[in-house]
Design an enzyme around this catalytic site. Structure first.
Site, mmCIF file in Angstrom:
data_model
loop_
_atom_site.group_PDB
_atom_site.id
_atom_site.type_symbol
_atom_site.label_atom_id
_atom_site.label_comp_id
_atom_site.label_asym_id
_atom_site.label_seq_id
_atom_site.Cartn_x
_atom_site.Cartn_y
_atom_site.Cartn_z
ATOM 1 C CD GLU A 26 -2.078 -1.086 3.093
ATOM 2 O OE1 GLU A 26 -1.943 -0.044 3.772
ATOM 3 O OE2 GLU A 26 -2.560 -2.132 3.520
ATOM 4 C CE LYS A 30 5.727 5.065 6.739
ATOM 5 N NZ LYS A 30 5.388 6.378 7.216
ATOM 6 C CG ASP A 35 4.651 12.459 4.641
ATOM 7 O OD1 ASP A 35 4.683 12.175 5.852
ATOM 8 O OD2 ASP A 35 5.457 13.230 4.102
ATOM 9 C CE1 TYR A 43 -2.668 2.973 8.657
ATOM 10 C CE2 TYR A 43 -2.834 4.728 7.046
ATOM 11 C CZ TYR A 43 -2.427 4.277 8.281
ATOM 12 O OH TYR A 43 -1.798 5.130 9.147
ATOM 13 C CE LYS A 77 10.273 6.783 6.471
ATOM 14 N NZ LYS A 77 9.660 8.018 6.814
ATOM 15 C CB CYS A 82 29.519 18.856 32.252
ATOM 16 S SG CYS A 82 27.841 19.330 31.844
ATOM 17 C CB CYS A 107 27.376 21.555 35.760
ATOM 18 S SG CYS A 107 28.104 19.929 35.574
ATOM 19 C CB CYS A 115 27.535 15.584 32.766
ATOM 20 S SG CYS A 115 27.580 16.503 34.308
ATOM 21 C CB CYS A 125 24.678 18.528 35.614
ATOM 22 S SG CYS A 125 24.732 19.382 34.041
HETATM 23 S S1 IVH Z 1 0.023 0.444 9.017
HETATM 24 C C1 IVH Z 1 0.557 -1.611 13.050
HETATM 25 N N1 IVH Z 1 -0.371 1.459 6.632
HETATM 26 O O1 IVH Z 1 3.119 5.171 8.866
HETATM 27 C C2 IVH Z 1 0.641 -0.974 11.696
HETATM 28 N N2 IVH Z 1 0.675 2.833 8.262
HETATM 29 O O2 IVH Z 1 5.686 4.535 10.045
HETATM 30 C C3 IVH Z 1 0.350 0.449 11.727
HETATM 31 N N3 IVH Z 1 1.174 5.093 7.519
HETATM 32 O O3 IVH Z 1 2.059 5.314 12.197
HETATM 33 C C4 IVH Z 1 0.525 1.227 10.523
HETATM 34 N N4 IVH Z 1 0.363 4.880 5.491
HETATM 35 O O4 IVH Z 1 0.897 6.805 10.469
HETATM 36 C C5 IVH Z 1 0.121 1.667 7.853
HETATM 37 N N5 IVH Z 1 -0.835 2.235 4.502
HETATM 38 C C6 IVH Z 1 -0.348 2.445 5.719
HETATM 39 C C7 IVH Z 1 0.207 3.689 6.101
HETATM 40 C C8 IVH Z 1 0.718 3.829 7.389
HETATM 41 C C9 IVH Z 1 0.934 5.704 6.347
HETATM 42 C C10 IVH Z 1 1.843 5.712 8.674
HETATM 43 C C11 IVH Z 1 1.140 5.520 9.991
HETATM 44 C C12 IVH Z 1 2.121 4.847 10.894
HETATM 45 C C13 IVH Z 1 3.411 5.199 10.227
HETATM 46 C C14 IVH Z 1 4.474 4.193 10.597
#
Ligand code: IVH
Length: 748
Positions: free
Chosen positions: A113, A115, A117, A228, A317, A415, A418, A433, A438
């Site tokens: 899927e 990801k 942002d 998702y 990523k 340090c 301090c 330290c 401190c």
């Molecule tokens: S699954 C337990 N699916 O990425 C699994 N996350 O780096 C939970 N995110 O906190 C996440 N697209 O905010 C999942 N298709 C996707 C996603 C996704 C974006 C984000 C989400 C998560 C972060 C982790």
């Protein structure tokens, strides 16, 4: 009001919901904006004349209400985990292989899927009505941003009914709030016209919008959502897989990712990841990677999760942006446990939506490895939210006369905060330290103590913490319990020329919330005390297994973890087949074999006890060798925690807490017993007790007993002369306890 008015209202509301879905979720509007406005206006008029029609799930209730003071914290019914990240395709292949190894012989299928942002959130529905929407926060608890989320049109306020028999009691949908790129551009153009500061990127704009305390302003922001995942589910259809979940999410009226790939093997996964990278530029929202998930939920359960992330998913990523700039200086920051961290001061550069002028250098070793020097031209990289890092040095551009970095030379062995001594522990890479007084540490410890996920003290941020230390009102978090409103109210947070008083209102809030901290749980206290290596997860685990702080200080579990680690190291050393340390003679070999065997059996015995308690997991049995295992708390943290409790600071803290009458309780004390919610089957003759007695002990500790073994059974309590139940329990992989282990578990 006549019934026909109510009926008309219901028709209008339903029509608006339908059109919202068509427009915002399916992107296929079926009527013109004008027609939509007409229906909407009629609904508003009806509600103006008959206020009782203005129910919380009416489409009119999306506009946003009165501004609020701040967000409430909500605990997630199921924690919101994050994902393990990688930038390497090789690691994606390793991840897939790892899951195969954990599930030998199972054919696996995967879902890839985008990801998104944006900002992770959880939407909770009870009996089909949207009740609470929260940000991820620290994964355990987040901000209640329900009012803001209600303004997002693609979030249904009421779920579409599924089949008649499928009554959804609780449904939590999880996903990402995003701002479309087009919406973001429009918003920034409007802000520019009004002379307001611009948002750097859609993600920042989303985060900024969700944090607004006035939801009527949020209603004007072009926010959207993609779902998702799921959290708690009760009632309704059985969801067995990611594809099944997408199906249900769609039926309930949610927007899901437009592109997903169903893959049968690693080749297909990598192809999907690449295809996504090719097409994601055309998406109307930002994506920074691909998420690869095991499709079947039953298999997910079998592979489980680490403390932070599931083992069944991984984020790949796409390469982040890198830029070149000059490193003008290296400064040293002192952390709350006294760690000295070198920081790169940079000529400011613009990267991935923001201007960067500092980057972390982690520690001296890393600096040495990369040979980073003051005056160097460096490549820096920004990966999403993470603090930017220095990747490498452009050696060709190095000016003459630079020197390698040397912590002792830069700090003059002191340090920087301090002037106290600094020291590098054998076990740590970092300099620290050693002066526990401190001020940099003291102020950061106060701030840490006050953090929302620690003891949640109001009005105690960095400025107030600094001042409290500077004015010698509090040098250590427990001093906070002696502070009064009279002392704090007149505290000057500004300068003599420009005074800024803390004020009675803030002082009262601070004192009240410090009082509230007295009754907070052991997990928060363990975390809040800034014990080296004590993160939230470790604090949470320890609180699950211990009654109070003295119990942690004397923890047999932590001692077992350390003993195991030492014994495993010893087996490596004396292994008769070791290449580095071969036996000197046949007799030596025989003797070492004997010792090795006995160590392995000691390890197994200790480990069995920890596994039975749920404190350790065996990941692989290794025959005559020690098994591979993980423990809830690792050996390094275990050593650090016990060392802290044994130190003067630790002992003084426990004494002072006792004097203050504070005794934070672990989960077992505040909840039920060790066997809460667990199901037992008893078999065979128990040597020291009758079955009735065993049953009573189980029940007293929160568990129950049943007659036959099934997948739902958690433990088999096995005595002598056992029958077929033992074989069945073994085949199901259940935890099997003998009487002594069982009794030991009840004692802790
Ligand atoms: S699954 C337990 N699916 O990425 C699994 N996350 O780096 C939970 N995110 O906190 C996440 N697209 O905010 C999942 N298709 C996707 C996603 C996704 C974006 C984000 C989400 C998560 C972060 C982790």
């Amino acid at each position: 009001m006549t019934d026909s008015l109510g009926q008309r209202h219901a028709e209008l509301a339903e029509a608006i919901r339908r059109h919202d879905r068509a427009y915002y979720v399916e992107a296929k509007p079926t009527i013109s904006d004008r027609e939509y406005d007409q229906i909407y206006r009629e609904l508003l008029d009806l509600e103006a004349a008959h206020r009782e029609l203005r129910t919380p799930d009416s489409p009119s209730q999306r506009v946003g209400g009165e501004p609020i003071d701040g967000f409430e914290t909500v605990r997630h019914a199921v924690p919101m985990m994050s994902l393990d990240n990688t930038y390497s395709q090789e690691e994606v292949s390793e991840f897939v292989e790892r899951v195969h190894k954990l599930l030998p012989g199972e054919p696996l299928d995967w879902v890839v899927e985008p990801k998104a942002d944006g900002i992770a959130i959880s939407l909770r529905y009870e009996d089909g009505q949207f009740t609470i929407g929260a940000t991820r926060g620290d994964g355990v608890a987040g901000d209640d941003v329900t009012a803001n989320l209600r303004t997002i049109r693609s979030i249904p306020l009421r779920l579409r009914p599924l089949g008649q028999e499928d009554v959804l009691e609780v449904f939590e949908a999880r996903g990402e709030v995003i701002m479309t790129r087009s919406g973001f551009e429009k918003l920034n153009r409007a802000r520019e016209a009004e002379g307001q500061p611009l948002f750097a990127n859609p993600r920042n704009a989303t985060a900024g919008s969700l944090k607004q305390l006035d939801s009527s302003l949020v209603a004007k922001r072009p926010l959207d959502i993609v779902l998702y995942g799921s959290g708690e589910m009760a009632g309704g259809p059985e969801v067995n897989s990611q594809l099944g979940l997408f199906d249900v999410l769609g039926q309930l009226g949610f927007r899901t990712p437009n592109h997903t790939w169903h893959c049968k093997n690693i080749e297909e996964v990598l192809a999907a990841v690449e295809e996504l990278d090719r097409i994601r530029g055309g998406f109307d929202y930002d994506t920074d990677g691909a998420v690869i998930k095991l499709n079947r939920f039953d298999l997910r359960e079998r592979v489980g999760a680490t403390a932070k992330a599931p083992r069944w998913a991984m984020a790949y990523k796409y390469a982040p942006e890198q830029v070149q700039t000059r490193l003008t200086a290296i400064t040293i920051q002192v952390g709350r446990t006294g760690t000295l961290t070198p920081v790169a001061e940079l000529e400011p550069v613009f990267v991935d939506g923001s201007t960067i002028s500092r980057a972390t250098l982690h520690n001296e070793e890393e600096l040495g490895r990369k040979d980073i020097r003051i005056g160097d031209t460096v490549i820096i990289e920004k990966r999403g939210d993470v603090i930017p890092g220095v990747i490498s040095v452009v050696k060709d551009l190095r000016p003459a006369g630079t020197e390698p970095f040397d912590m002792l030379a830069v700090t003059g062995s002191q340090c920087p905060e301090c002037g106290g001594a600094i020291n590098k522990d054998k076990e740590f890479v970092a300099w620290r330290c050693v002066n526990t007084d401190c001020p940099a540490q003291a102020a950061q410890r106060l701030e840490h103590f006050a953090a929302r996920t620690a003891l949640d003290v109001d009005c105690l941020g960095d400025i107030v913490s600094d001042k409290l230390v500077e004015r010698q009102l509090a040098g250590n978090p427990l001093d906070l319990f002696d502070l009064t409103v009279e002392q704090l109210g007149p505290l000057n947070l500004g300068t003599d020329d420009e005074p800024r008083m803390f004020g009675e209102k803030n002082a009262t809030k601070l004192v009240d919330s410090v009082e509230r901290a007295r009754t907070m749980g052991l997990d928060r206290w363990l975390f809040g005390l800034a014990i080296p290596e004590m993160g939230r997860t470790i604090a949470g685990s320890l609180a699950k297994f211990h009654d109070d702080l003295p119990a942690v200080a004397a923890s047999p579990l932590l001692r077992d973890v350390i003993a195991l680690d030492e014994k495993v190291a010893e087996t490596v050393r004396i292994n008769p087949r070791s290449r580095n340390n071969r036996p000197k003679s046949d007799a030596d070999k025989v003797e070492r074999e004997r010792q090795y065997k006995s160590l392995v059996s000691e390890i197994s015995r200790t480990l069995d006890g920890l596994v039975a308690l749920g404190f350790a997991k065996i990941s692989k049995e290794n025959g005559d060798h020690p098994p591979n295992y993980t423990t809830e708390v690792g050996p390094s943290a275990a050593r650090s925690v016990l060392a802290w409790f044994g130190s003067n600071t630790g002992r003084a803290t426990l004494e002072r807490l006792a004097k203050l009458g504070i005794n934070p309780r672990g989960d077992r004390q505040s909840g039920g017993g060790v066997f809460d919610g667990k199901t037992f089957v008893i078999t065979g003759t128990l040597p020291g007790m009758s079955r009735e007695e065993a049953k009573a002990v189980i029940e007293a500790n929160g568990g129950k007993t049943t007659g036959s073994i099934s997948k739902k059974t958690d433990y088999l309590l096995a005595g002598e002369k056992v029958g077929s139940k033992l074989a069945k329990a073994e085949s199901l992989g259940l935890a099997i306890l003998d009487e002594p282990t069982f009794l030991r578990m009840c004692e802790r």
